[in-house]
Scaffold this active site. Structure first.
Site, PDB file in Angstrom:
ATOM      1  N   ASN A 188       2.158   1.013   7.881  1.00  0.00           N
ATOM      2  CA  ASN A 188       1.822   1.070   6.570  1.00  0.00           C
ATOM      3  C   ASN A 188       3.007   0.440   5.623  1.00  0.00           C
ATOM      4  O   ASN A 188       4.027   1.059   5.240  1.00  0.00           O
ATOM      5  CB  ASN A 188       1.468   2.339   6.091  1.00  0.00           C
ATOM      6  CG  ASN A 188       1.225   2.374   4.425  1.00  0.00           C
ATOM      7  OD1 ASN A 188       0.943   1.301   3.924  1.00  0.00           O
ATOM      8  ND2 ASN A 188       1.216   3.824   3.871  1.00  0.00           N
ATOM      9  N   TRP A 189       2.854  -1.051   5.141  1.00  0.00           N
ATOM     10  CA  TRP A 189       3.709  -1.591   4.716  1.00  0.00           C
ATOM     11  C   TRP A 189       3.918  -1.274   3.294  1.00  0.00           C
ATOM     12  O   TRP A 189       4.820  -1.711   2.556  1.00  0.00           O
ATOM     13  CB  TRP A 189       3.356  -3.140   4.743  1.00  0.00           C
ATOM     14  CG  TRP A 189       3.793  -3.677   6.001  1.00  0.00           C
ATOM     15  CD1 TRP A 189       3.714  -3.299   7.265  1.00  0.00           C
ATOM     16  CD2 TRP A 189       3.487  -5.091   6.281  1.00  0.00           C
ATOM     17  NE1 TRP A 189       3.778  -4.165   8.210  1.00  0.00           N
ATOM     18  CE2 TRP A 189       3.974  -5.415   7.830  1.00  0.00           C
ATOM     19  CE3 TRP A 189       3.709  -6.353   5.554  1.00  0.00           C
ATOM     20  CZ2 TRP A 189       3.588  -6.876   8.383  1.00  0.00           C
ATOM     21  CZ3 TRP A 189       3.703  -7.506   6.094  1.00  0.00           C
ATOM     22  CH2 TRP A 189       3.956  -7.697   7.569  1.00  0.00           C
ATOM     23  N   LYS A 190       2.834  -0.443   2.765  1.00  0.00           N
ATOM     24  CA  LYS A 190       2.996  -0.269   1.162  1.00  0.00           C
ATOM     25  C   LYS A 190       3.424  -1.341   0.179  1.00  0.00           C
ATOM     26  O   LYS A 190       2.810  -2.463   0.699  1.00  0.00           O
ATOM     27  CB  LYS A 190       4.027   0.979   1.001  1.00  0.00           C
ATOM     28  CG  LYS A 190       4.029   2.294   2.108  1.00  0.00           C
ATOM     29  CD  LYS A 190       4.589   3.272   1.730  1.00  0.00           C
ATOM     30  CE  LYS A 190       4.776   4.323   2.808  1.00  0.00           C
ATOM     31  NZ  LYS A 190       5.093   5.539   2.366  1.00  0.00           N
TER      32      LYS A 190
ATOM     33  N   HIS B  74      -4.092   8.315   1.584  1.00  0.00           N
ATOM     34  CA  HIS B  74      -2.970   8.201   1.849  1.00  0.00           C
ATOM     35  C   HIS B  74      -2.288   9.269   0.825  1.00  0.00           C
ATOM     36  O   HIS B  74      -2.756   9.395  -0.586  1.00  0.00           O
ATOM     37  CB  HIS B  74      -2.253   7.113   1.649  1.00  0.00           C
ATOM     38  CG  HIS B  74      -0.708   7.036   2.092  1.00  0.00           C
ATOM     39  ND1 HIS B  74       0.152   7.417   1.129  1.00  0.00           N
ATOM     40  CD2 HIS B  74      -0.085   6.818   3.306  1.00  0.00           C
ATOM     41  CE1 HIS B  74       1.567   7.722   1.934  1.00  0.00           C
ATOM     42  NE2 HIS B  74       1.155   6.936   2.815  1.00  0.00           N
TER      43      HIS B  74
ATOM     44  N   GLU C 274       0.191   9.293  -1.148  1.00  0.00           N
ATOM     45  CA  GLU C 274       0.715   8.524  -2.456  1.00  0.00           C
ATOM     46  C   GLU C 274      -0.663   8.128  -3.301  1.00  0.00           C
ATOM     47  O   GLU C 274      -0.506   8.187  -4.620  1.00  0.00           O
ATOM     48  CB  GLU C 274       1.555   7.084  -2.161  1.00  0.00           C
ATOM     49  CG  GLU C 274       2.709   7.542  -1.533  1.00  0.00           C
ATOM     50  CD  GLU C 274       3.353   6.671  -0.663  1.00  0.00           C
ATOM     51  OE1 GLU C 274       2.931   5.293  -0.632  1.00  0.00           O
ATOM     52  OE2 GLU C 274       4.144   7.093   0.352  1.00  0.00           O
TER      53      GLU C 274
ATOM     54  N   GLU D  61      -0.137  13.460   7.951  1.00  0.00           N
ATOM     55  CA  GLU D  61       1.053  12.886   7.375  1.00  0.00           C
ATOM     56  C   GLU D  61       1.563  14.120   6.542  1.00  0.00           C
ATOM     57  O   GLU D  61       1.305  14.245   5.254  1.00  0.00           O
ATOM     58  CB  GLU D  61       0.978  11.678   6.560  1.00  0.00           C
ATOM     59  CG  GLU D  61       0.336  10.582   7.431  1.00  0.00           C
ATOM     60  CD  GLU D  61       0.847   9.228   6.806  1.00  0.00           C
ATOM     61  OE1 GLU D  61       1.730   8.545   7.430  1.00  0.00           O
ATOM     62  OE2 GLU D  61       0.351   8.990   5.605  1.00  0.00           O
TER      63      GLU D  61
ATOM     64  N   GLY E 101       8.772   9.355   3.971  1.00  0.00           N
ATOM     65  CA  GLY E 101       9.644   8.614   2.989  1.00  0.00           C
ATOM     66  C   GLY E 101      11.155   9.584   2.987  1.00  0.00           C
ATOM     67  O   GLY E 101      11.850   9.222   2.135  1.00  0.00           O
TER      68      GLY E 101
ATOM     69  N   SER F 120       8.437   9.653   8.255  1.00  0.00           N
ATOM     70  CA  SER F 120       9.570   9.356   8.888  1.00  0.00           C
ATOM     71  C   SER F 120       9.844   9.205  10.322  1.00  0.00           C
ATOM     72  O   SER F 120      10.648   9.782  10.884  1.00  0.00           O
ATOM     73  CB  SER F 120      10.695  10.511   8.427  1.00  0.00           C
ATOM     74  OG  SER F 120      10.657  10.583   6.824  1.00  0.00           O
TER      75      SER F 120
ATOM     76  N   GLY G 289       5.779   3.998   8.228  1.00  0.00           N
ATOM     77  CA  GLY G 289       6.130   3.425   6.786  1.00  0.00           C
ATOM     78  C   GLY G 289       7.224   2.753   6.963  1.00  0.00           C
ATOM     79  O   GLY G 289       7.215   1.454   7.392  1.00  0.00           O
ATOM     80  N   GLY G 290       8.490   3.375   6.399  1.00  0.00           N
ATOM     81  CA  GLY G 290       9.801   2.566   6.416  1.00  0.00           C
ATOM     82  C   GLY G 290       9.912   1.710   7.572  1.00  0.00           C
ATOM     83  O   GLY G 290      10.379   0.572   7.555  1.00  0.00           O
TER      84      GLY G 290
END
Ligand code: PEP
Length: 253
Positions: free
Chosen positions: A8-10, A95, A97, A167, A173, A212, A233-234
């Site tokens: 997930n590149w956001k 998600h 967010e 998640e 994150g 993470s 993610g990251g």
């Protein structure tokens, strides 16, 4: 059951860095182990490019969001049918967010999931508790409500086309990761909720862990019985780390 590594590149990358990241992944796509499914979810403007670059490889392209309606006067929105028309095969929904910053409810997430299924796209449905929910022991209830609230309406054949992602919000994150026991326990709980719809749903729906996740903790997380890979993610923004996660996923096969 296949093992899935989804990135997930956001709201990250630009055209050049997105193209470079995809090229690096495509170069190594030949070494993706059998039974491992790789998915990338770049931002909307780079989806067409991603579909072209990934054509003929085993990397599937997903979007990060869609609107629940098929078309109409919804300025700024993107429908599932538009995604399908450019070759996107999956889409993240629910998600944390989007729940937090865009007030998305379980009901709305259910509608988005329905829109994706109607187009033959794969919904990647996210759920997970906040820190205070875990501290007060409500984490199983929260995830149960999220799953029932959004997915309760679907038939078994529809449910079997969904990918779930657990998640925990406190792990996204933050550098904090669920322990392998916490992940396995929640995944087993989610699997038991799927089981209520019948054994084939429980057997066929992959449940990914997200929060993470990186090459230093993936082996123990992916090694859990009910963890069928990760939503990353990251670490999905760094080709080397993402490819290492894909390699680790191959060890589960
Ligand atoms: C995510 O946002 O889906 C996620 C898992 O992020 P990170 O890996 O950066 O915690």
């Amino acid at each position: 059951m296949r093992t899935i590594v989804a990135g997930n590149w956001k709201m990250n990358t630009d055209r050049a860095s997105a193209a470079a990241l995809i090229s690096a992944l495509v170069k190594s796509a030949g070494s993706i182990a059998d039974g491992v499914q790789v998915i990338i979810a770049p931002p909307f403007p780079f989806l067409s490019m991603a579909v072209e670059q990934c054509a003929g490889t085993r990397i599937m392209v997903a979007a990060q969001n869609c609107h629940q309606a098929e078309k109409g006067a919804y300025t700024g929105e993107v429908s599932a049918s538009m995604l399908k028309s450019i070759g996107v095969q999956a889409c993240i929904v629910g998600h944390s967010e989007r729940r937090q910053y865009f007030s998305e409810s379980d009901a709305l997430i259910g509608e988005k999931t329905a829109a994706l299924l109607a187009q033959g796209l794969i919904p990647i449905f996210c759920c997970g508790e906040k820190k205070e929910d875990r501290e007060s022991g409500r984490h199983y209830d929260v995830v149960t409500e999220q799953m029932k609230g959004a997915l309760g309406r679907f038939t078994n054949p529809e449910l079997e086309r969904i990918i779930l992602a657990y998640e925990p919000v406190w792990a996204i994150g933050t550098g904090l990761t669920a322990s392998k026991e916490q992940a396995q326990d929640m995944h087993a709980h989610m699997r038991s909720l799927l089981h209520m719809h019948g054994p084939s749903v429980a057997e066929r729906v992959p449940i990914l862990y997200g929060g993470s996740c990186n090459p230093s903790n993936a082996e123990s997380l992916f090694g859990q019985h009910d963890v069928n890979g990760g939503l990353i993610g990251g670490a999905s923004l760094l080709a080397e780390q993402f490819l290492e996660l894909v390699r680790i996923a191959g060890m589960k096969q």
